[in-house]
Design a protein around this motif. Structure first.
Motif, PDB file in Angstrom:
ATOM      1  N   SER A 104      32.615 -44.786  -2.881  1.00 47.57           N
ATOM      2  CA  SER A 104      31.569 -43.802  -3.185  1.00 47.57           C
ATOM      3  C   SER A 104      30.184 -44.421  -3.028  1.00 47.57           C
ATOM      4  O   SER A 104      29.269 -43.789  -2.489  1.00 47.57           O
ATOM      5  N   ILE A 105      30.019 -45.646  -3.506  1.00 46.18           N
ATOM      6  CA  ILE A 105      28.737 -46.345  -3.347  1.00 46.18           C
ATOM      7  C   ILE A 105      28.438 -46.554  -1.869  1.00 46.18           C
ATOM      8  O   ILE A 105      27.310 -46.319  -1.404  1.00 46.18           O
ATOM      9  N   PHE A 106      29.445 -46.956  -1.116  1.00 43.43           N
ATOM     10  CA  PHE A 106      29.280 -47.158   0.333  1.00 43.43           C
ATOM     11  C   PHE A 106      28.897 -45.851   1.021  1.00 43.43           C
ATOM     12  O   PHE A 106      27.984 -45.817   1.846  1.00 43.43           O
ATOM     13  N   MET A 107      29.614 -44.764   0.672  1.00 43.67           N
ATOM     14  CA  MET A 107      29.338 -43.466   1.298  1.00 43.67           C
ATOM     15  C   MET A 107      27.939 -42.976   0.935  1.00 43.67           C
ATOM     16  O   MET A 107      27.242 -42.412   1.781  1.00 43.67           O
ATOM     17  N   ASN A 108      27.523 -43.169  -0.303  1.00 40.68           N
ATOM     18  CA  ASN A 108      26.206 -42.721  -0.747  1.00 40.68           C
ATOM     19  C   ASN A 108      25.090 -43.464  -0.016  1.00 40.68           C
ATOM     20  O   ASN A 108      24.065 -42.891   0.309  1.00 40.68           O
ATOM     21  N   ARG A 109      25.335 -44.732   0.239  1.00 42.42           N
ATOM     22  CA  ARG A 109      24.299 -45.560   0.862  1.00 42.42           C
ATOM     23  C   ARG A 109      24.231 -45.382   2.380  1.00 42.42           C
ATOM     24  O   ARG A 109      23.141 -45.307   2.943  1.00 42.42           O
ATOM     25  N   TYR A 110      25.395 -45.309   3.057  1.00 37.60           N
ATOM     26  CA  TYR A 110      25.395 -45.346   4.513  1.00 37.60           C
ATOM     27  C   TYR A 110      25.721 -44.003   5.174  1.00 37.60           C
ATOM     28  O   TYR A 110      25.286 -43.762   6.290  1.00 37.60           O
ATOM     29  N   ILE A 111      26.505 -43.172   4.553  1.00 41.65           N
ATOM     30  CA  ILE A 111      26.889 -41.892   5.160  1.00 41.65           C
ATOM     31  C   ILE A 111      26.765 -40.783   4.115  1.00 41.65           C
ATOM     32  O   ILE A 111      27.765 -40.207   3.678  1.00 41.65           O
ATOM     33  N   PRO A 112      25.560 -40.434   3.675  1.00 40.95           N
ATOM     34  CA  PRO A 112      25.412 -39.446   2.601  1.00 40.95           C
ATOM     35  C   PRO A 112      25.861 -38.036   2.996  1.00 40.95           C
ATOM     36  O   PRO A 112      26.258 -37.255   2.134  1.00 40.95           O
ATOM     37  N   GLN A 113      25.827 -37.700   4.284  1.00 44.41           N
ATOM     38  CA  GLN A 113      26.256 -36.364   4.700  1.00 44.41           C
ATOM     39  C   GLN A 113      27.764 -36.163   4.562  1.00 44.41           C
ATOM     40  O   GLN A 113      28.228 -35.029   4.513  1.00 44.41           O
ATOM     41  N   MET A 114      28.522 -37.219   4.437  1.00 42.75           N
ATOM     42  CA  MET A 114      29.987 -37.116   4.276  1.00 42.75           C
ATOM     43  C   MET A 114      30.405 -37.194   2.801  1.00 42.75           C
ATOM     44  O   MET A 114      31.592 -37.208   2.493  1.00 42.75           O
ATOM     45  N   GLN A 115      29.448 -37.234   1.909  1.00 42.42           N
ATOM     46  CA  GLN A 115      29.741 -37.445   0.496  1.00 42.42           C
ATOM     47  C   GLN A 115      30.557 -36.294  -0.111  1.00 42.42           C
ATOM     48  O   GLN A 115      31.465 -36.529  -0.901  1.00 42.42           O
ATOM     49  N   ASN A 116      30.275 -35.057   0.273  1.00 46.06           N
ATOM     50  CA  ASN A 116      31.040 -33.918  -0.257  1.00 46.06           C
ATOM     51  C   ASN A 116      32.502 -33.988   0.162  1.00 46.06           C
ATOM     52  O   ASN A 116      33.401 -33.714  -0.639  1.00 46.06           O
ATOM     53  N   VAL A 117      32.731 -34.351   1.404  1.00 44.97           N
ATOM     54  CA  VAL A 117      34.114 -34.494   1.883  1.00 44.97           C
ATOM     55  C   VAL A 117      34.813 -35.617   1.122  1.00 44.97           C
ATOM     56  O   VAL A 117      35.984 -35.500   0.741  1.00 44.97           O
ATOM     57  N   TRP A 118      34.081 -36.695   0.857  1.00 43.99           N
ATOM     58  CA  TRP A 118      34.654 -37.820   0.118  1.00 43.99           C
ATOM     59  C   TRP A 118      35.054 -37.413  -1.298  1.00 43.99           C
ATOM     60  O   TRP A 118      36.115 -37.775  -1.779  1.00 43.99           O
ATOM     61  N   PHE A 119      34.223 -36.624  -1.971  1.00 44.99           N
ATOM     62  CA  PHE A 119      34.535 -36.204  -3.333  1.00 44.99           C
ATOM     63  C   PHE A 119      35.766 -35.301  -3.370  1.00 44.99           C
ATOM     64  O   PHE A 119      36.579 -35.390  -4.297  1.00 44.99           O
ATOM     65  N   VAL A 120      35.933 -34.455  -2.368  1.00 40.56           N
ATOM     66  CA  VAL A 120      37.135 -33.618  -2.292  1.00 40.56           C
ATOM     67  C   VAL A 120      38.356 -34.508  -2.074  1.00 40.56           C
ATOM     68  O   VAL A 120      39.415 -34.308  -2.692  1.00 40.56           O
ATOM     69  N   PHE A 121      38.231 -35.514  -1.230  1.00 38.45           N
ATOM     70  CA  PHE A 121      39.335 -36.444  -0.987  1.00 38.45           C
ATOM     71  C   PHE A 121      39.691 -37.212  -2.258  1.00 38.45           C
ATOM     72  O   PHE A 121      40.864 -37.366  -2.595  1.00 38.45           O
ATOM     73  N   VAL A 122      38.682 -37.676  -2.993  1.00 42.78           N
ATOM     74  CA  VAL A 122      38.914 -38.401  -4.241  1.00 42.78           C
ATOM     75  C   VAL A 122      39.642 -37.507  -5.245  1.00 42.78           C
ATOM     76  O   VAL A 122      40.597 -37.928  -5.911  1.00 42.78           O
ATOM     77  N   ALA A 123      39.202 -36.253  -5.355  1.00 40.67           N
ATOM     78  CA  ALA A 123      39.867 -35.318  -6.273  1.00 40.67           C
ATOM     79  C   ALA A 123      41.324 -35.105  -5.878  1.00 40.67           C
ATOM     80  O   ALA A 123      42.214 -35.066  -6.739  1.00 40.67           O
ATOM     81  N   ALA A 124      41.595 -34.989  -4.582  1.00 44.08           N
ATOM     82  CA  ALA A 124      42.974 -34.810  -4.113  1.00 44.08           C
ATOM     83  C   ALA A 124      43.822 -36.041  -4.421  1.00 44.08           C
ATOM     84  O   ALA A 124      44.985 -35.918  -4.836  1.00 44.08           O
ATOM     85  N   VAL A 125      43.261 -37.225  -4.251  1.00 46.92           N
ATOM     86  CA  VAL A 125      44.003 -38.459  -4.529  1.00 46.92           C
ATOM     87  C   VAL A 125      44.319 -38.571  -6.019  1.00 46.92           C
ATOM     88  O   VAL A 125      45.445 -38.909  -6.410  1.00 46.92           O
ATOM     89  N   ILE A 126      43.346 -38.255  -6.862  1.00 43.27           N
ATOM     90  CA  ILE A 126      43.565 -38.333  -8.311  1.00 43.27           C
ATOM     91  C   ILE A 126      44.627 -37.325  -8.740  1.00 43.27           C
ATOM     92  O   ILE A 126      45.530 -37.651  -9.526  1.00 43.27           O
ATOM     93  N   CYS A 127      44.548 -36.103  -8.224  1.00 46.81           N
ATOM     94  CA  CYS A 127      45.559 -35.086  -8.559  1.00 46.81           C
ATOM     95  C   CYS A 127      46.941 -35.509  -8.080  1.00 46.81           C
ATOM     96  O   CYS A 127      47.928 -35.351  -8.802  1.00 46.81           O
ATOM     97  N   THR A 128      47.019 -36.058  -6.888  1.00 45.77           N
ATOM     98  CA  THR A 128      48.296 -36.517  -6.351  1.00 45.77           C
ATOM     99  C   THR A 128      48.866 -37.650  -7.201  1.00 45.77           C
ATOM    100  O   THR A 128      50.064 -37.667  -7.504  1.00 45.77           O
ATOM    101  N   TYR A 129      48.020 -38.590  -7.604  1.00 43.89           N
ATOM    102  CA  TYR A 129      48.453 -39.700  -8.457  1.00 43.89           C
ATOM    103  C   TYR A 129      49.011 -39.178  -9.778  1.00 43.89           C
ATOM    104  O   TYR A 129      50.063 -39.626 -10.240  1.00 43.89           O
ATOM    105  N   CYS A 130      48.317 -38.209 -10.374  1.00 42.16           N
ATOM    106  CA  CYS A 130      48.784 -37.635 -11.641  1.00 42.16           C
ATOM    107  C   CYS A 130      50.109 -36.897 -11.471  1.00 42.16           C
ATOM    108  O   CYS A 130      51.012 -37.019 -12.309  1.00 42.16           O
ATOM    109  N   VAL A 131      50.243 -36.151 -10.390  1.00 44.34           N
ATOM    110  CA  VAL A 131      51.494 -35.422 -10.138  1.00 44.34           C
ATOM    111  C   VAL A 131      52.651 -36.393  -9.919  1.00 44.34           C
ATOM    112  O   VAL A 131      53.751 -36.193 -10.438  1.00 44.34           O
ATOM    113  N   ILE A 132      52.409 -37.463  -9.183  1.00 47.59           N
ATOM    114  CA  ILE A 132      53.456 -38.455  -8.954  1.00 47.59           C
ATOM    115  C   ILE A 132      53.838 -39.139 -10.267  1.00 47.59           C
ATOM    116  O   ILE A 132      55.021 -39.349 -10.544  1.00 47.59           O
TER     117      ILE A 132
END
Length: 153
Positions: A104-132
């Protein structure tokens, strides 16, 4: 209300098949290694008894509900019961969280336009981890028992 192990086991054994555990029971089970081990052993023993009973029903037409040999065969050869540790799940979760923070720090600093996509991906990973986690440890949340009908032919 803090449960001790004896109270927990009494409550757990009084539950019906596939009944949900209360929040205090789940909380106790997630933090008590001994009770996790016993619950997992109950689940495994029930599956072994089910498969042994199913096999015996096909071989003979006698009802073997009181057959002590089945119970003796559950942990034959002094099978060692391993304690169920939750540290692996916590360790992987912490590693996952650290990686997400650095990315997230890397995305915020170097690719801020992709930050929304990154947050959706992070949410999906966390939900998947919890389901597993819940899927792999379902017997910590529901009193799992097979409810298959065994027919005697």
């Amino acid at each position: 209300m803090k449960l001790n192990c004896e109270d927990f086991m009494e409550k757990y054994l009084s539950l019906d098949k596939n009944e949900f555990l209360s929040f205090d029971m789940i909380f106790h089970l997630l933090f008590c290694e001994e009770c996790r081990t016993i619950v997992r052993s109950f689940s495994k023993a029930e599956k072994i008894v089910y498969h042994t009973e199913k096999k015996n029903c096909y071989q003979t037409c006698k009802s073997s509900i009181n057959n002590f040999e089945i119970l003796q065969s559950i942990y034959k050869d002094k099978m060692k019961i391993h304690k169920i540790h939750i540290f692996n799940w916590i360790f992987i979760g912490v590693i996952l969280l650290i990686c997400m923070i650095f990315c997230s720090i890397f995305m915020n600093r170097y690719i801020p336009q992709m930050q929304n996509v990154w947050f959706v991906f992070v949410a999906a990973v966390i939900c998947t981890y919890c389901v597993i986690f819940v899927g792999m440890n379902m017997d910590f949340f529901i009193k799992l028992t097979d409810t298959h009908n065994i027919s005697i032919q």
